[in-house]
Write an enzyme that holds these catalytic residues in place. Sequence first.
Site, PDB file in Angstrom:
ATOM      1  N   ASP A   7     -12.124  18.211  -7.999  1.00 26.44           N
ATOM      2  CA  ASP A   7     -12.006  18.534  -6.765  1.00 26.44           C
ATOM      3  C   ASP A   7     -13.404  18.286  -5.852  1.00 26.44           C
ATOM      4  O   ASP A   7     -14.245  17.721  -6.411  1.00 26.44           O
ATOM      5  CB  ASP A   7     -12.408  20.373  -6.948  1.00 26.44           C
ATOM      6  CG  ASP A   7     -13.814  20.657  -7.257  1.00 26.44           C
ATOM      7  OD1 ASP A   7     -14.361  20.260  -8.400  1.00 26.44           O
ATOM      8  OD2 ASP A   7     -14.360  21.435  -6.625  1.00 26.44           O
ATOM      9  N   ARG A  17      -7.503  19.157  -6.112  1.00 28.50           N
ATOM     10  CA  ARG A  17      -7.187  19.156  -7.741  1.00 28.50           C
ATOM     11  C   ARG A  17      -5.873  18.787  -7.711  1.00 28.50           C
ATOM     12  O   ARG A  17      -5.264  18.304  -8.746  1.00 28.50           O
ATOM     13  CB  ARG A  17      -7.504  20.358  -8.438  1.00 28.50           C
ATOM     14  CG  ARG A  17      -9.020  20.992  -8.275  1.00 28.50           C
ATOM     15  CD  ARG A  17      -9.230  22.044  -9.449  1.00 28.50           C
ATOM     16  NE  ARG A  17     -10.422  22.674  -9.208  1.00 28.50           N
ATOM     17  CZ  ARG A  17     -11.654  22.447  -9.881  1.00 28.50           C
ATOM     18  NH1 ARG A  17     -11.635  21.386 -10.398  1.00 28.50           N
ATOM     19  NH2 ARG A  17     -12.534  23.037  -9.404  1.00 28.50           N
ATOM     20  N   ASP A  59     -20.659  12.613 -15.634  1.00 30.60           N
ATOM     21  CA  ASP A  59     -21.533  12.056 -14.586  1.00 30.60           C
ATOM     22  C   ASP A  59     -23.135  11.923 -15.175  1.00 30.60           C
ATOM     23  O   ASP A  59     -23.367  10.791 -15.648  1.00 30.60           O
ATOM     24  CB  ASP A  59     -21.495  13.345 -13.495  1.00 30.60           C
ATOM     25  CG  ASP A  59     -21.868  12.730 -12.219  1.00 30.60           C
ATOM     26  OD1 ASP A  59     -22.588  11.904 -12.110  1.00 30.60           O
ATOM     27  OD2 ASP A  59     -21.168  13.084 -11.218  1.00 30.60           O
ATOM     28  N   LYS A  83     -18.821   8.012 -15.382  1.00 32.83           N
ATOM     29  CA  LYS A  83     -19.391   7.111 -14.374  1.00 32.83           C
ATOM     30  C   LYS A  83     -20.984   6.903 -14.730  1.00 32.83           C
ATOM     31  O   LYS A  83     -21.826   7.752 -14.503  1.00 32.83           O
ATOM     32  CB  LYS A  83     -19.825   8.401 -13.243  1.00 32.83           C
ATOM     33  CG  LYS A  83     -19.059   7.993 -11.879  1.00 32.83           C
ATOM     34  CD  LYS A  83     -19.807   8.891 -10.909  1.00 32.83           C
ATOM     35  CE  LYS A  83     -18.488   9.490  -9.899  1.00 32.83           C
ATOM     36  NZ  LYS A  83     -19.225  10.294  -8.810  1.00 32.83           N
ATOM     37  N   PHE A 120     -17.433   9.408  -4.829  1.00 31.21           N
ATOM     38  CA  PHE A 120     -16.874  10.793  -4.781  1.00 31.21           C
ATOM     39  C   PHE A 120     -15.607  10.763  -5.043  1.00 31.21           C
ATOM     40  O   PHE A 120     -14.753  10.406  -4.025  1.00 31.21           O
ATOM     41  CB  PHE A 120     -17.471  11.365  -3.411  1.00 31.21           C
ATOM     42  CG  PHE A 120     -17.461  12.884  -3.602  1.00 31.21           C
ATOM     43  CD1 PHE A 120     -16.542  13.523  -4.176  1.00 31.21           C
ATOM     44  CD2 PHE A 120     -18.662  13.580  -3.234  1.00 31.21           C
ATOM     45  CE1 PHE A 120     -16.506  14.855  -4.483  1.00 31.21           C
ATOM     46  CE2 PHE A 120     -18.698  15.090  -3.382  1.00 31.21           C
ATOM     47  CZ  PHE A 120     -17.727  15.636  -3.827  1.00 31.21           C
ATOM     48  N   VAL A 121     -15.256  11.020  -6.116  1.00 32.15           N
ATOM     49  CA  VAL A 121     -13.566  10.914  -6.542  1.00 32.15           C
ATOM     50  C   VAL A 121     -13.065  12.396  -6.529  1.00 32.15           C
ATOM     51  O   VAL A 121     -13.616  13.249  -7.209  1.00 32.15           O
ATOM     52  CB  VAL A 121     -13.239  10.283  -7.733  1.00 32.15           C
ATOM     53  CG1 VAL A 121     -13.402   8.502  -7.600  1.00 32.15           C
ATOM     54  CG2 VAL A 121     -13.885  10.601  -9.067  1.00 32.15           C
ATOM     55  N   GLY A 145     -11.865  21.419 -14.004  1.00 33.61           N
ATOM     56  CA  GLY A 145     -11.331  19.971 -13.819  1.00 33.61           C
ATOM     57  C   GLY A 145     -10.409  19.381 -14.858  1.00 33.61           C
ATOM     58  O   GLY A 145      -9.668  18.587 -14.289  1.00 33.61           O
ATOM     59  N   GLU A 174     -12.680  16.479 -21.179  1.00 32.91           N
ATOM     60  CA  GLU A 174     -13.481  16.492 -19.871  1.00 32.91           C
ATOM     61  C   GLU A 174     -12.626  15.582 -18.941  1.00 32.91           C
ATOM     62  O   GLU A 174     -11.873  14.859 -19.488  1.00 32.91           O
ATOM     63  CB  GLU A 174     -14.834  15.989 -19.815  1.00 32.91           C
ATOM     64  CG  GLU A 174     -15.769  16.933 -20.144  1.00 32.91           C
ATOM     65  CD  GLU A 174     -15.901  17.842 -18.897  1.00 32.91           C
ATOM     66  OE1 GLU A 174     -14.954  17.924 -18.045  1.00 32.91           O
ATOM     67  OE2 GLU A 174     -16.786  18.732 -18.705  1.00 32.91           O
ATOM     68  N   ASP A 175     -12.900  15.837 -17.664  1.00 25.37           N
ATOM     69  CA  ASP A 175     -12.144  14.929 -16.356  1.00 25.37           C
ATOM     70  C   ASP A 175     -13.216  13.743 -16.235  1.00 25.37           C
ATOM     71  O   ASP A 175     -12.782  12.808 -15.750  1.00 25.37           O
ATOM     72  CB  ASP A 175     -11.915  15.752 -15.435  1.00 25.37           C
ATOM     73  CG  ASP A 175     -13.020  16.644 -14.819  1.00 25.37           C
ATOM     74  OD1 ASP A 175     -14.014  17.094 -15.619  1.00 25.37           O
ATOM     75  OD2 ASP A 175     -12.922  16.967 -13.659  1.00 25.37           O
TER      76      ASP A 175
HETATM   77  C1  PRP Z   1     -17.849  18.426 -13.671  1.00 29.45           C
HETATM   78  C2  PRP Z   1     -17.118  17.929 -14.975  1.00 29.45           C
HETATM   79  C3  PRP Z   1     -18.224  17.898 -16.042  1.00 29.45           C
HETATM   80  C4  PRP Z   1     -19.445  18.144 -15.226  1.00 29.45           C
HETATM   81  C5  PRP Z   1     -19.875  16.517 -15.399  1.00 29.45           C
HETATM   82  O1  PRP Z   1     -17.423  19.997 -13.730  1.00 29.45           O
HETATM   83  O2  PRP Z   1     -15.896  18.721 -15.408  1.00 29.45           O
HETATM   84  O3  PRP Z   1     -17.949  19.412 -16.533  1.00 29.45           O
HETATM   85  O4  PRP Z   1     -18.979  18.123 -13.810  1.00 29.45           O
HETATM   86  O5  PRP Z   1     -21.009  16.458 -14.772  1.00 29.45           O
HETATM   87  P1  PRP Z   1     -22.405  15.879 -15.473  1.00 29.45           P
HETATM   88  O6  PRP Z   1     -22.408  14.941 -16.487  1.00 29.45           O
HETATM   89  O7  PRP Z   1     -23.378  15.619 -14.384  1.00 29.45           O
HETATM   90  O8  PRP Z   1     -23.046  17.115 -16.416  1.00 29.45           O
HETATM   91  P2  PRP Z   1     -17.776  20.829 -12.492  1.00 29.45           P
HETATM   92  O9  PRP Z   1     -19.133  21.471 -12.544  1.00 29.45           O
HETATM   93  O10 PRP Z   1     -17.670  20.017 -11.186  1.00 29.45           O
HETATM   94  O11 PRP Z   1     -16.724  21.863 -12.602  1.00 29.45           O
HETATM   95  P3  PRP Z   1     -15.115  21.774 -12.379  1.00 29.45           P
HETATM   96  O12 PRP Z   1     -14.626  21.299 -13.659  1.00 29.45           O
HETATM   97  O13 PRP Z   1     -14.689  23.369 -12.632  1.00 29.45           O
HETATM   98  O14 PRP Z   1     -14.851  21.206 -10.997  1.00 29.45           O
END
Ligand code: PRP
Length: 182
Positions: free
Chosen positions: A162, A168, A106, A134, A155-156, A47, A102-103
């Site tokens: 993605d 993406r 959560d 978030k 849900f963004v 991401g 990080e993107d």
């Molecule tokens: C997303 C994001 C972080 C994680 C955050 O990655 O990039 O790594 O989730 O979530 P959390 O704070 O609840 O741990 P994802 O697993 O969706 O993978 P991606 O970046 O490949 O889409």
Amino acid sequence: MDTQIHPDLKSILVSQQELSKIVDDIADKINKDYKNEEIIMIVILRGSMVFSADLLRRLKMPVKLEFMQASSYGSGTSSSGFINIKRDLDADITGKNVLIIEDIIDSGNTLFRLKNVLESRNPKSCHICTLLDKPDRRVTPVDVTYVGKVIPDEFVVGYGLDYNEYYRNLPYIGVLKKEIYE
Ligand code: PRP
């Protein structure tokens, strides 16, 4: 500036123009904080790759680029939670300034565990930079140094984020319509 909104989206949450301003502001802070100190920028796949690419081009100090991919299971800081490192760094980060990119944060589980893993390798410093935060979803507190924008629990997708690996490539961040993921 944004062209037509994607039909699967309910609204645009962060426009291209706002994203550009957010990345400018974060880059200014990082440039000031590190001055001419070398950093290793760790892109957390997949991401954060779009955000990282834009941020990287605004940094003025010597920067090395590394990639990592991880997924986190289980909640909170309990021993039942664990991190699966699917792709690890190529570089030795001992004694180096590490900046994790990080993107989105959560629950905080991934970043909390990832930061612990990286700190155990004895870098000189280790900080987190996230485009989106978030806080309403936080389960595990994480110490984040650079935050682009705090967002509500929606849900963004877009600008690297993605749903089912799609969206993406959108140049802005939007809120996905419920009927797409429910
Ligand atoms: C997303 C994001 C972080 C994680 C955050 O990655 O990039 O790594 O989730 O979530 P959390 O704070 O609840 O741990 P994802 O697993 O969706 O993978 P991606 O970046 O490949 O889409």
